[in-house]
Design a protein around this motif. Sequence first.
Motif, short mmCIF file in Angstrom:
data_model
loop_
_atom_site.label_atom_id
_atom_site.label_comp_id
_atom_site.label_asym_id
_atom_site.label_seq_id
_atom_site.Cartn_x
_atom_site.Cartn_y
_atom_site.Cartn_z
N LYS A 194 0.86 -1.18 0.00
CA LYS A 194 0.00 0.00 0.00
C LYS A 194 0.90 1.23 0.00
CE LYS A 194 -3.92 -2.27 0.30
NZ LYS A 194 -4.97 -2.21 -0.75
N ALA A 195 0.29 2.40 -0.13
CA ALA A 195 1.10 3.62 -0.18
C ALA A 195 0.35 4.76 0.46
CB ALA A 195 1.45 3.97 -1.62
N ASN B 287 -0.28 10.78 -5.45
CA ASN B 287 -0.68 9.41 -5.71
C ASN B 287 -0.54 8.62 -4.43
OD1 ASN B 287 -1.63 7.23 -7.08
ND2 ASN B 287 0.13 6.99 -8.44
N GLY B 288 -1.15 7.45 -4.40
CA GLY B 288 -1.09 6.57 -3.25
C GLY B 288 -1.93 5.35 -3.51
N PRO C 188 -5.39 8.94 -3.11
CA PRO C 188 -5.72 9.94 -2.07
C PRO C 188 -6.78 10.93 -2.55
CG PRO C 188 -3.60 10.43 -3.09
CD PRO C 188 -4.03 9.11 -3.65
N ARG C 189 -7.46 11.49 -1.54
CA ARG C 189 -8.44 12.54 -1.79
C ARG C 189 -7.72 13.89 -1.74
NH1 ARG C 189 -10.12 9.11 1.90
NH2 ARG C 189 -9.60 10.57 3.58
N SER D 12 -4.91 12.95 1.20
CA SER D 12 -4.96 12.01 2.32
C SER D 12 -5.62 10.72 1.90
CB SER D 12 -5.71 12.63 3.51
OG SER D 12 -7.05 12.94 3.15
N ASN D 13 -5.19 9.62 2.52
CA ASN D 13 -5.88 8.34 2.47
C ASN D 13 -5.74 7.70 3.84
OD1 ASN D 13 -3.34 7.20 2.56
ND2 ASN D 13 -3.37 6.46 0.45
N GLU D 14 -6.12 6.44 3.98
CA GLU D 14 -6.15 5.80 5.29
C GLU D 14 -4.77 5.59 5.87
OE1 GLU D 14 -6.88 1.31 4.79
OE2 GLU D 14 -7.82 2.21 3.01
N TYR D 15 -3.72 5.78 5.08
CA TYR D 15 -2.36 5.53 5.57
C TYR D 15 -1.59 6.81 5.87
CZ TYR D 15 -3.37 0.83 3.93
OH TYR D 15 -3.94 -0.39 3.74
#
Length: 1203
Positions: A358-359, A385-386, A390-391, A435-438
Amino acid sequence: MQLKIMPKKKHFSAGRVPLILFLCQMISALDVPLDSKLLGDLVQPPTITQQSPKDYIIDPRENIVIQCEAKGKPPPSFSWTRNGTHFDIDKDPLVTMKPGSGTLVINIMSEGKAETYEGVYQCTARNERGAAISNNIVVRPSRSPLWTKERLEPITLRNGQSLVLPCRPPIGLPPAIIFWMDNSFQRLPQSERVSQGLNGDLYFSNVLPEDTREDYICYARFNHTQTIQQKQPISLKVISVDELNDTIAANLNDTEFYGAKPSKERPPTFLTPEGNESLKEELRGNVLSLECIAEGLPTPIIYWIKEDGTLPVNRTFYQNFKKTLQITQVSEADSGNYQCIAKNTLGAVHHTISVTVKAAPYWISAPQNLVLSPGENGTLICRANGNPKPRIGWLTNGVPVEIAPDDPSRKIDGDTIIFSNVQERSSAVYQCNASNEYGYLLANAFVNVLAEPPRILTSANILYQVIANRPALLDCAFFGSPLPTIEWFKGTKGSALHEDIYVLHDNGTLEIPVAQKDSTGTYTCVARNKLGMAKNEVHLEIKDPTRIIKQPEYAVVQRGSKVSFECKVKHDNTLIPTIMWLKDNGELPNDERFSVDKDHLVVTDVSDDDGGMYTCAANTTLDSVSASAVLRVVAPTPTPAPVYDVPNPPFDLELTNQLDKSVQLTWTPGDDNNSPITKFIIEYEDAMHEAGIWHHQAEVSGTQTTAQLTLSPYVNYSFRVMAENSIGRSVPSEASEQYLTKAAEPDQNPMTVEGLGTEPDNLVITWKPLNGFESNGPGLQYKVSWRQKDGDDEWTSVVVANVSKYIVSGTPTFVPYLIKVQALNDVGFAPEPAAVMGHSGEDLPMVAPGNVRVNVVNSTLAEVHWDPVPLKSVRGHLQGYRIYYWKAQSSSKRNRRHIEKKILTFQGNKTHGMLPGLQPYSHYVLNVRVVNGKGEGPASTDRGFHTPEGVPSAPSSLKIVNPTLDSLTLEWDPPSHPNGVLTEYTLRYQPINSTHELGPLVDLKIPANKTRWTLNHLNFSTRYKFYFYAQTSVGSGSQITEEAITTVDEGAGKAMASRQVDIATQGWFIGLMCAVALLILILLIVCFIRRNKGGKYPVKEKEDAHADPEIQPMKEDDGTFGEYSDAEDHKPLKKGSRTPSDRTVKKEDSDDSLVDYGEGVNGQFNEDGSFIGQYSGKKEKEPAEGNESSEAPSPVNAMNSFV
């Protein structure tokens, strides 16, 4: 022309060019220059320059410092939030903010607890142009808890069993580092059998008696607090089966004993991870660690593979005896199934780990600061990117853009904000949050709308000093909004700067790649935009390079003597060099024997330790040079004789009086090595066009040290000099400094200009291009011009690149053209070239020659005449006329027979030609064609002619057969080339007596239809010579000759007949030969036996002079009469050969001869098997060598002769 600078020379539409600031070096759009000249009145939104990490773990024993630094104009003010609400630092006496900074200092050393200040902090820096915010800083104190109390029972195992000693450390912050030691704080040894897992547990694939100990201790080190915690010791005892049974019997009195066998060998099984499959998730950029630990007996070995792929070569590492696989800088491409294999002699086991990478968000394009002028347009782009994607969210001055005040100049389109027709109120700081969950990324980027006239930030009248032939960089740092353009001028008169000499950088810096003496002067930088103009002057001085013109030389000196190294330095008069001597790259020994005096280093009373490398280093404020030499110390030796050698190379080459097309070269001669220098040879290198290739320039006498050299334009010259004496030529000197002559128009035009068409409708113009040296400047091209010679057309011209050919299409066939090829470059044209004539392409001739006439001169020669074709019908260069002729019919046989055609070509505009080598009495056919460069035209009408009769060739053969007492029969074949109708044959013959004198000649006419004739009434036993030829009506042909002999009288004939019987078929002869063979065999056996006994042949004493045995004399009544032959025909015949009546003798294959036998015996065997040599009988010499009598060798003599 004046030189202008536009930043990076990008092409944007009007109003879309972002303002980029230029300093001494190019500055990114993130910063506005905080130059003291600008700080007074130039405003800038805040920019966060320093902040604490997002995950901030603090030491609870020290004060808490949360950093937040920012810059801007006016200086920004700072505020903080804690857990999403305003943090009023004035209400907490333990919290202070550093002056002029946003950094918080929380004093917990005196009172208070770190846990009280745990939370999420965020800093805001604000001024009148906007507000910038920091990341969310999560503040947590580090923790190093103790192990919980537990009772650990001793462990007793049989030899060979597996074991896992658990560690289970307390959860700390950050996580602890685990290791196993004993009571003496010594690390426990680890191996393929015993190792520590990633979770801290200690794994034994199988235990051994030496593993028995009572102090297996797991330690946890917390680096943040520099503390170490330890677990209670674990006791392990490994015993054999017998010891285990004794223990049970003594303590339990139980009958349930273990078997007598120890633990059996077993295949591997995994201790960790469990099962056949497991999952692993890792973040991009981290280190991926995969672990497999197996038990078994013998100890298993671990292998790793990646299914459907290979392990990355430069990022894969193995730890813990290959039980741990690590991949650094892991990326999405590293996702997949990894398989670990545990193997020993009893089997193997596999485990598959499915890895997913994941990233957390990472930048593709972070937003950059914008500095715009009123009315301009611009964009902020935020791309990340991720995994998962990401949002992207936007804030303005720290407030979500959805609830921020509207701005009509702003339009948000996903990850892009588009600004149009900005005004000063559009200035703000924008934040992009991906942002994303990580995790998340936060970036600040301001939009600063300014209207500023150009300003030069570089100080005025700076003096730059540069060494000649090195780059010179003149700074012109500038600022303005809109972005200014930059122009450079040289001198007070504003002379233009040419782009082929100067390089203009985007930050305004002017670069002179190769600064020359004439580069010295004053340079003016001018910055302009629509609001104004600014300029600045700088000064450039070019200094001569520092050079060592007399270098220290390799020296071999005797121990105890004195040595002197010379180092003569030449430098610019305005620079003062510092001379330093080094030994072996270090300082000179602190010894009074070493003395430095001006240009010399002197060492007295040299010892062995003084040997080494001595370096002379000359340094100025602008450059430095050095030269080294080796000193070798030897024992005293006799003074050597003077050595004569080629000169040492010249040195200290200097260029003066540098003009556009000439320069003066000066040098210092090297040592002549006891032979006077006779001349100097000067060579040059063109580093621009032919780097590394040296050409001859000039030669001067050996007494000169200066030469005035003529130069060509646009050449980067370097010179070198060689000295020559009676011994030879020196090696070349070091190259001089480079001198780049100015560009000029070409001096010459291309050579070998030609115009020749390859097709009927084109004209191919070719020439030999100028080389780089002849181009005289950049941008070499050619102006190609052409027009028809016989017309009033204007010249047609085209300019082509540096090629060697141009094709003009659509031309009439074979028309003369005038052609010119003129060279030109970026400076101008070469002199007007002279026109040369060429022709467009040829085509095949259209008309055949007419009025073809043949005049037969004689039977082998004919003369052909024809009328020339009109020149216009040739349609090309007339190369001549070509006659095709062939023999079509034989007049004698009257049947048609076609043969290969023959061709004769007559050059030029000839109208007649001779055909030699014809065959008499033949019918020939010919035609004539005109020839040009394209090929042949049509053939004329075929013309036939006859050749008259000629004399015939000699008869094909002549044989004499059936000789008798008074007659000879002649047989012959007709001539192969009768060359007409044969009328008769003529036979002439005459006798030859024993003294080779010729008798009277007899003529005889024979009809033409005869091929056999018998001559009667000839003398018996007489040689005759015959002359035979054919005749036509024209005359006699070539003759053929032959000789033959009539036989003897009747009585002699009978004797001859009896002697002519083949004796090889007679019984007496066969018996004789068998007896001889048997005798020879017996002699060979005796000789072989005696040889094996070491004996000698008694015949060895016989005479050895007869290397070649003579032929046996034949009996008087044994002679036969053969045909006459001369000395060349006097060759011996083989066994059983006869003399045929037709005088032909056939050669038979020879029989194999036996090898020589016996020591010293030259025994040989005749072809018929008789032994010849030492065992030969009585011999007689032949009557005479080269006997030319009319008597031929008899068959018997020929058979017995040794050849």
